[in-house]
Design a protein around this motif. Structure first.
Motif, mmCIF file in Angstrom:
data_model
loop_
_atom_site.group_PDB
_atom_site.id
_atom_site.type_symbol
_atom_site.label_atom_id
_atom_site.label_comp_id
_atom_site.label_asym_id
_atom_site.label_seq_id
_atom_site.Cartn_x
_atom_site.Cartn_y
_atom_site.Cartn_z
ATOM 1 N N ALA A 25 0.829 -1.285 -0.117
ATOM 2 C CA ALA A 25 -0.010 0.013 0.177
ATOM 3 C C ALA A 25 0.927 1.356 -0.093
ATOM 4 C CB ALA A 25 -0.824 0.161 1.317
ATOM 5 N N TYR A 26 0.926 1.780 -0.916
ATOM 6 C CA TYR A 26 2.012 2.995 -1.340
ATOM 7 C C TYR A 26 1.293 4.218 -1.490
ATOM 8 C CZ TYR A 26 6.135 4.991 -3.719
ATOM 9 O OH TYR A 26 7.186 5.832 -3.961
ATOM 10 N N SER A 27 1.645 5.055 -0.527
ATOM 11 C CA SER A 27 1.008 6.513 -0.672
ATOM 12 C C SER A 27 1.992 7.319 -0.890
ATOM 13 C CB SER A 27 0.402 6.810 0.275
ATOM 14 O OG SER A 27 1.485 7.082 1.687
ATOM 15 N N GLY A 28 3.117 7.056 -1.079
ATOM 16 C CA GLY A 28 4.349 8.057 -1.235
ATOM 17 C C GLY A 28 4.621 8.663 -0.108
ATOM 18 N N SER A 32 5.393 4.471 3.749
ATOM 19 C CA SER A 32 5.154 3.332 2.648
ATOM 20 C C SER A 32 6.468 3.287 1.857
ATOM 21 C CB SER A 32 3.960 3.823 1.908
ATOM 22 O OG SER A 32 3.941 5.007 1.341
ATOM 23 N N GLU A 33 7.239 4.465 1.705
ATOM 24 C CA GLU A 33 8.363 4.631 0.729
ATOM 25 C C GLU A 33 9.514 3.669 1.563
ATOM 26 O OE1 GLU A 33 9.974 5.717 -2.245
ATOM 27 O OE2 GLU A 33 8.512 6.957 -1.551
ATOM 28 N N CYS A 70 4.750 8.364 -7.256
ATOM 29 C CA CYS A 70 4.481 7.092 -6.918
ATOM 30 C C CYS A 70 5.015 6.387 -8.276
ATOM 31 C CB CYS A 70 3.207 6.896 -6.397
ATOM 32 S SG CYS A 70 2.757 7.196 -4.824
ATOM 33 N N ARG A 71 4.324 6.587 -9.416
ATOM 34 C CA ARG A 71 4.756 5.953 -10.633
ATOM 35 C C ARG A 71 6.272 5.776 -10.717
ATOM 36 N NH1 ARG A 71 0.079 4.893 -13.544
ATOM 37 N NH2 ARG A 71 -1.728 6.359 -13.430
ATOM 38 N N ARG A 72 7.026 6.963 -10.498
ATOM 39 C CA ARG A 72 8.290 6.976 -10.700
ATOM 40 C C ARG A 72 9.042 6.293 -9.779
ATOM 41 N NH1 ARG A 72 6.793 12.499 -11.389
ATOM 42 N NH2 ARG A 72 7.836 13.070 -9.320
ATOM 43 N N GLY A 73 8.653 6.206 -8.562
ATOM 44 C CA GLY A 73 9.385 5.367 -7.635
ATOM 45 C C GLY A 73 9.066 4.133 -7.588
ATOM 46 N N CYS A 74 8.055 3.606 -8.107
ATOM 47 C CA CYS A 74 8.040 2.101 -8.508
ATOM 48 C C CYS A 74 8.703 1.785 -9.740
ATOM 49 C CB CYS A 74 6.511 1.816 -8.614
ATOM 50 S SG CYS A 74 5.361 1.648 -6.950
ATOM 51 N N ALA A 75 8.826 2.602 -10.674
ATOM 52 C CA ALA A 75 9.503 2.308 -11.910
ATOM 53 C C ALA A 75 11.080 2.226 -11.741
ATOM 54 C CB ALA A 75 9.286 3.538 -12.925
ATOM 55 N N ARG A 76 11.425 3.253 -10.701
ATOM 56 C CA ARG A 76 13.004 3.284 -10.320
ATOM 57 C C ARG A 76 13.437 1.867 -9.746
ATOM 58 N NH1 ARG A 76 12.757 7.754 -8.355
ATOM 59 N NH2 ARG A 76 11.944 7.321 -6.153
ATOM 60 N N GLU A 183 4.891 14.926 1.108
ATOM 61 C CA GLU A 183 4.475 15.172 2.620
ATOM 62 C C GLU A 183 2.978 15.971 2.435
ATOM 63 O OE1 GLU A 183 5.392 14.906 5.521
ATOM 64 O OE2 GLU A 183 7.768 14.821 5.595
ATOM 65 N N ASP A 184 1.985 15.166 2.851
ATOM 66 C CA ASP A 184 0.620 15.550 2.622
ATOM 67 C C ASP A 184 0.493 16.665 3.871
ATOM 68 O OD1 ASP A 184 -2.198 15.950 2.806
ATOM 69 O OD2 ASP A 184 -2.626 13.811 2.838
#
Length: 454
Positions: A25-28, A32-33, A70-76, A183-184
């Motif tokens: 469950a990845y919120s960024g 979750s990071e 989140c897309r970039r983090g998972c791709a990395r 940071e939310d």
């Protein structure tokens, strides 16, 4: 510290050798990071495929930017990412935070197949916050047990592998591995109860009791152990008070129980039905109003997502019934016929059990109506016409379900009553060859109703 967190994760996840996929469950956010990075770094040491899911609530103007992060983090990291978008609209009096959380878990749970795991980044400090929130709300043992390490979710399981890790340890991991995160800003808004506890209450506790998070987590563990014992007791007692209809409880059986045990059994029964638990006030109303009502009364106790009703000696827990479909006359020209308000589907099968269109089969045509009163029926094989009200009573159909039973008419004549009776006025085919699919359920919805016309 990074190695310790990875080894803790590995020891917890290898306890699920049957797991096919581990969803993160990845919120960024930071938690979750760290979870995503640590799990991905285990690589082939994990028995399951690693994937991530991000839920965009659309509640913040930057939510789209966070999704792209989140897309970039998972791709990395080479981790496949699934993005789910949803709209959250709490009703009056509902907590936006609670409704969003419930919707988020529902969406993520829909992704899980048999054996899948959903990993979340909740940690020891989150556990302490959850316990304090439960105390302020006057929760029972289930609430004071806070967050379990493992819980069922969808077809898989929800796993919180970091509950014995503190926020400071996760931050150290993130810094050591040079991780970035989003940071939310709403996490700083003390108008939300959890944020108020995190930013105003816990710092004060830390001054006096530096190990407060460990201590509160231990208290939650004690409550979870006690709740487990109550759960097993209620599970053992539940069959002793089973009602006549499937999934119901016997009112007279519950009334003979010790009140405390009865409360535990009711909670267990409601949870087993897939409903949210009632608060203490609603639970007391079931015991004091529903169980003690006259046998011919129709008491109702309702809360979000659930209604508890009584008929004779049976206690029903139901999804909220839709509006009664009154004054409807639905022509049945095509097969199948989808009923309004999610009440189900009607279908005609020929002798070969292939679907056939009703149009032209019956002179006068077929129509479906609901809630028509004053009708009578002579069931196939019976000698006499009987009022529907009397037939319903003899069959044990509760009064609050009767308006939802589809009434099939040929012209102006009643031909069939749900799956219950074929009336002799049908006038087509051989009545002995007519069979209706038995799809009656305790809450009155029909998956299908079938009758054969030659």
């Amino acid at each position: 510290m990074p190695a310790i967190i990875r080894e803790r994760l590995l020891s917890r996840l290898t306890a699920f050798p049957d797991a096919r996929r581990c969803w993160i469950a990845y919120s960024g956010g930071m938690d979750s990071e760290v979870l995503l990075h640590a799990v991905a770094s285990l690589g082939a040491r994990l028995p399951a495929q690693v994937r991530a899911v991000h839920v965009d609530h659309g509640l913040h103007p930057d939510s789209g930017r966070w999704t792209e992060y989140c897309r970039r983090g998972c791709a990395r990291l080479g981790v496949p990412l699934s993005v789910r978008r949803m709209a959250v609209a709490p009703s009056r009096g509902e907590s936006l935070e609670a409704v969003a959380r419930e919707a988020r878990y529902r969406v993520m749970g829909d992704l899980l197949g048999h054996g899948d795991l959903l990993l979340t980044g909740q940690h020891r400090d989150d556990q302490a916050e959850t316990l304090l929130l439960a105390l302020m709300r006057g929760s029972g043992l289930k609430g004071l047990a806070a967050m379990p390490t493992v819980a069922p979710l969808g077809e898989g399981r929800l796993v919180r592998p970091l509950l014995d890790v503190g926020r400071a340890e996760l931050r150290d991991y993130a810094i050591d591995n040079r991780l970035s995160w989003v940071e939310d800003p709403t996490n700083l808004d003390a108008a939300f109860d959890r944020n108020f506890i995190r930013h105003r209450v816990l710092p004060l506790l830390a001054v006096r009791w530096p190990a407060y998070a460990v201590t509160l987590a231990r208290t939650a563990g004690h409550c979870a152990e006690a709740q487990g014992l109550i759960h097993r007791l209620a599970e053992r007692e539940l069959p002793k008070v089973a009602g006549l209809h499937p999934g119901t409880l016997s009112v007279s059986g519950l009334r003979t129980m010790d009140r405390r045990l009865g409360r535990a059994v009711l909670r267990h029964w409601i949870a087993e039905g897939g409903f949210g638990l009632p608060d203490a006030r609603h639970l007391s109303r079931i015991l004091d109003e529903v169980l003690t009502a006259r046998e011919d009364a129709q008491p109702l106790v309702a809360w979000r997502g659930c209604e508890v009703r009584r008929y004779r000696d049976d206690l029903f827990a139901l999804a909220p019934l839709p509006p009664v479909p009154r004054a409807l006359s639905i022509p049945w020209r095509k097969n199948p016929l989808v009923l309004p308000e999610g009440l189900g589907t009607l279908r005609i099968l020929g002798r070969s059990e292939r679907p056939v269109d009703p149009e032209g089969l019956v002179i006068g045509g077929l129509t479906v109506r609901f809630g028509v009163t004053g009708l009578s029926c002579r069931p196939a094989g019976s000698r006499h016409h009987r009022p529907l009200k009397k037939l319903f009573q003899e069959t044990g159909v509760p009064p609050w379900l009767r308006p939802y039973v589809p009434l099939v008419f040929v012209g102006s004549c009643l031909a069939a009553v749900g799956h219950l009776w074929i009336c002799d006025s049908l006038g087509v085919g051989d009545p002995t060859r007519i069979a209706l699919g038995d799809s009656y359920s305790a809450w009155g919805y029909y998956e299908y109703i079938i009758f054969t016309i030659r």
